[in-house]
Design a protein around this motif. Structure first.
Motif, mmCIF file in Angstrom:
data_model
loop_
_atom_site.group_PDB
_atom_site.id
_atom_site.type_symbol
_atom_site.label_atom_id
_atom_site.label_comp_id
_atom_site.label_asym_id
_atom_site.label_seq_id
_atom_site.Cartn_x
_atom_site.Cartn_y
_atom_site.Cartn_z
ATOM 1 N N ILE A 87 10.771 1.915 -0.818
ATOM 2 C CA ILE A 87 10.951 3.356 -1.020
ATOM 3 C C ILE A 87 11.226 3.608 -2.496
ATOM 4 N N GLU A 88 10.391 4.450 -3.098
ATOM 5 C CA GLU A 88 10.512 4.763 -4.519
ATOM 6 C C GLU A 88 11.118 6.137 -4.706
ATOM 7 N N GLY A 89 11.807 6.304 -5.830
ATOM 8 C CA GLY A 89 12.264 7.658 -6.127
ATOM 9 C C GLY A 89 13.361 7.701 -7.174
ATOM 10 N N VAL B 23 2.187 -5.889 -6.302
ATOM 11 C CA VAL B 23 1.621 -4.656 -6.861
ATOM 12 C C VAL B 23 1.695 -3.583 -5.785
ATOM 13 N N SER B 24 2.072 -2.379 -6.152
ATOM 14 C CA SER B 24 2.037 -1.266 -5.203
ATOM 15 C C SER B 24 0.937 -0.323 -5.686
ATOM 16 N N ILE B 25 -0.001 -0.063 -4.770
ATOM 17 C CA ILE B 25 -1.201 0.694 -5.123
ATOM 18 C C ILE B 25 -1.427 1.788 -4.089
ATOM 19 N N GLY B 26 -1.663 2.989 -4.575
ATOM 20 C CA GLY B 26 -1.838 4.112 -3.653
ATOM 21 C C GLY B 26 -3.058 4.953 -3.964
ATOM 22 N N HIS B 27 -2.980 5.712 -5.051
ATOM 23 C CA HIS B 27 -4.005 6.734 -5.282
ATOM 24 C C HIS B 27 -5.421 6.173 -5.248
ATOM 25 N N ALA B 28 -5.708 5.180 -6.080
ATOM 26 C CA ALA B 28 -7.088 4.652 -6.143
ATOM 27 C C ALA B 28 -7.488 4.007 -4.819
ATOM 28 N N ILE C 88 13.318 -1.609 -10.763
ATOM 29 C CA ILE C 88 13.336 -0.386 -11.565
ATOM 30 C C ILE C 88 12.064 -0.268 -12.378
ATOM 31 N N PHE C 89 11.519 0.933 -12.409
ATOM 32 C CA PHE C 89 10.268 1.230 -13.095
ATOM 33 C C PHE C 89 10.505 1.112 -14.599
ATOM 34 N N ILE C 90 9.648 0.409 -15.296
ATOM 35 C CA ILE C 90 9.939 0.099 -16.712
ATOM 36 C C ILE C 90 8.655 0.110 -17.546
ATOM 37 N N ILE D 272 4.520 -1.630 2.665
ATOM 38 C CA ILE D 272 4.204 -0.196 2.677
ATOM 39 C C ILE D 272 5.149 0.476 1.687
ATOM 40 N N THR D 273 4.585 1.239 0.788
ATOM 41 C CA THR D 273 5.379 1.969 -0.212
ATOM 42 C C THR D 273 5.254 3.470 0.023
ATOM 43 N N VAL D 274 6.385 4.154 -0.110
ATOM 44 C CA VAL D 274 6.396 5.623 -0.075
ATOM 45 C C VAL D 274 7.274 6.138 -1.210
ATOM 46 N N VAL E 47 11.847 -5.732 -11.975
ATOM 47 C CA VAL E 47 11.367 -4.570 -12.713
ATOM 48 C C VAL E 47 9.929 -4.323 -12.246
ATOM 49 N N GLU E 48 9.528 -3.060 -12.257
ATOM 50 C CA GLU E 48 8.134 -2.724 -11.948
ATOM 51 C C GLU E 48 7.471 -2.230 -13.226
ATOM 52 N N LEU E 49 6.483 -2.995 -13.686
ATOM 53 C CA LEU E 49 5.747 -2.615 -14.897
ATOM 54 C C LEU E 49 4.965 -1.334 -14.622
ATOM 55 N N ALA F 191 4.421 -4.475 -10.283
ATOM 56 C CA ALA F 191 3.571 -3.673 -11.179
ATOM 57 C C ALA F 191 2.956 -2.539 -10.369
ATOM 58 N N GLY F 192 2.756 -1.399 -11.015
ATOM 59 C CA GLY F 192 2.124 -0.300 -10.290
ATOM 60 C C GLY F 192 1.874 0.917 -11.147
ATOM 61 N N HIS F 193 0.972 1.711 -10.694
ATOM 62 C CA HIS F 193 0.502 3.013 -11.191
ATOM 63 C C HIS F 193 -0.885 2.907 -11.821
ATOM 64 N N ASP F 194 -1.835 3.552 -11.158
ATOM 65 C CA ASP F 194 -3.237 3.601 -11.607
ATOM 66 C C ASP F 194 -3.927 2.233 -11.578
ATOM 67 N N LEU F 195 -3.415 1.319 -10.773
ATOM 68 C CA LEU F 195 -4.173 0.073 -10.587
ATOM 69 C C LEU F 195 -5.331 0.359 -9.630
ATOM 70 N N VAL G 70 0.843 -1.194 0.000
ATOM 71 C CA VAL G 70 0.000 0.000 0.000
ATOM 72 C C VAL G 70 0.881 1.249 0.000
ATOM 73 N N ASN G 71 0.692 2.081 -1.028
ATOM 74 C CA ASN G 71 1.433 3.338 -1.131
ATOM 75 C C ASN G 71 0.669 4.404 -0.353
ATOM 76 N N ILE G 72 1.305 4.993 0.669
ATOM 77 C CA ILE G 72 0.607 5.943 1.556
ATOM 78 C C ILE G 72 0.954 7.400 1.237
ATOM 79 N N ASN G 73 1.443 7.665 0.035
ATOM 80 C CA ASN G 73 1.723 9.062 -0.334
ATOM 81 C C ASN G 73 0.533 9.995 -0.068
ATOM 82 N N LYS G 74 -0.643 9.578 -0.440
ATOM 83 C CA LYS G 74 -1.810 10.468 -0.382
ATOM 84 C C LYS G 74 -2.331 10.704 1.029
ATOM 85 N N ILE G 75 -1.920 9.849 1.939
ATOM 86 C CA ILE G 75 -2.210 10.128 3.356
ATOM 87 C C ILE G 75 -1.397 11.350 3.781
HETATM 88 N N1 LIG Z 1 4.565 2.086 -7.802
HETATM 89 C C1 LIG Z 1 3.174 2.472 -7.903
HETATM 90 C C2 LIG Z 1 2.717 3.032 -6.589
HETATM 91 O O1 LIG Z 1 3.420 2.934 -5.597
HETATM 92 C C3 LIG Z 1 1.391 3.641 -6.479
HETATM 93 O O2 LIG Z 1 0.932 4.206 -7.702
HETATM 94 P P1 LIG Z 1 -0.594 4.736 -7.681
HETATM 95 O O3 LIG Z 1 -1.450 3.563 -7.266
HETATM 96 O O4 LIG Z 1 -0.647 5.849 -6.646
HETATM 97 O O5 LIG Z 1 -0.861 5.185 -9.083
#
Ligand SMILES: NCC(=O)COP(=O)(O)O
Ligand SMILES: CC(=O)[C@@H](O)[C@H](O)COP(=O)(O)O
Length: 238
Positions: A69-71, A210-215, A130-132, A40-42, A150-152, A188-192, A6-11
């Motif tokens: 940790i991503e970046g 899968v790392s999922i945050g925003h949705a 690595i994001f790919i 936990i992903t940040v 690799v992270e799709l 895999a990640g982004h907009d899942l 779970v990506n907690i950026n939006k928290i």
């Molecule tokens: N690596 C993808 C991630 O951590 C979260 O992406 P998103 O679900 O916020 O688009």
């Protein structure tokens, strides 16, 4: 079984909006783990628009699942990884002011830089992903650079999913087979989200994480965090 990070950026985005400590990022991370998050992903961006350096320094001592940790691997990011020594570091080619991640690495032109960065991160005992983009030409060079996984980058999949899911997943299926042949782990990640996740992991069953945050955080506004995490977990298990 594919793990959910779970990506907690939006928290942190919500917390920063009022300048206090509500919601408490650390408490949410620990609760998310209690509710079923397997990681936990940040993504501590240079402008600290959401996750801050201090958040990472607190989280590194309390996260008991996998800390990811991503970046972009600039000096600040490398310092963070040197100190935090997370289970995984995910390298993303984001320029500093990009709205959100919008592409994977050009592993051909950046191969030697990535090779040095990955070698340094391995010295800290950190797994590297690595994001790919889902383009075959980038996979062999990624392997040569020494990455573990690799992270799709799945935004194109998410965008095209509703029009034609079979077409949307085709590039990902092709490159996932290649990753497997090369012995690369697969994230895999982004907009899942709750609509597109199950088809992805059913069609590509060997995705490690899968790392999922925003949705997920948006869904939690309606369903609550505990229920939402369990809804995402179910999408990975049916
Ligand atoms: N690596 C993808 C991630 O951590 C979260 O992406 P998103 O679900 O916020 O688009
Ligand atoms: C690499 C990736 O796809 C996510 O971490 C994305 O970068 C989320 O970042 P924001 O939460 O800043 O949109």
């Amino acid at each position: 079984m594919t793990k959910l990070s779970v990506n907690i950026n939006k928290i942190a985005t919500l917390r920063n909006a009022r300048g206090g400590n509500n919601p408490d990022v650390v408490k949410v991370a620990l609760d998310a783990e209690k509710f079923g998050a397997q990681g936990i992903t940040v993504h501590p961006r240079p402008d600290e628009r959401h996750i801050r350096y201090d958040d990472v320094m607190k989280l590194k001592d309390v996260v008991t699942t996998e800390f990811n940790i991503e970046g972009y691997p600039d000096e600040r990011f490398m310092e963070i990884i040197r100190i935090a020594k997370p289970a995984q570091a995910t390298l993303v080619p984001d320029p500093p002011h990009v709205l959100t991640s919008n592409s994977g690495w050009d592993t051909i032109s950046h191969q030697s830089m990535l090779k040095d960065i990955i070698a340094e991160l391995h010295q800290y005992g950190t797994r590297v992903s690595i994001f790919i983009n889902p383009e075959e030409k980038y996979f062999e060079p990624a392997k040569t650079a020494g990455t573990d996984r690799v992270e799709l980058y799945t935004e194109p999949y998410a965008v095209n999913f509703h029009q034609n899911r079979d077409e949307a997943i085709k590039p990902y299926l092709r490159v996932s087979e290649l990753a497997k042949e090369l012995g690369l782990g697969l994230n895999a990640g982004h907009d899942l989200d709750l609509h597109n996740l199950n088809f992805l992991v059913k069609t590509i069953p060997y995705i490690d994480e899968v790392s999922i945050g925003h949705a997920l955080i948006c869904d939690a506004l309606y369903y609550g965090l505990e229920n939402t995490i369990q809804m995402y977990r179910r999408q990975l298990e049916i």
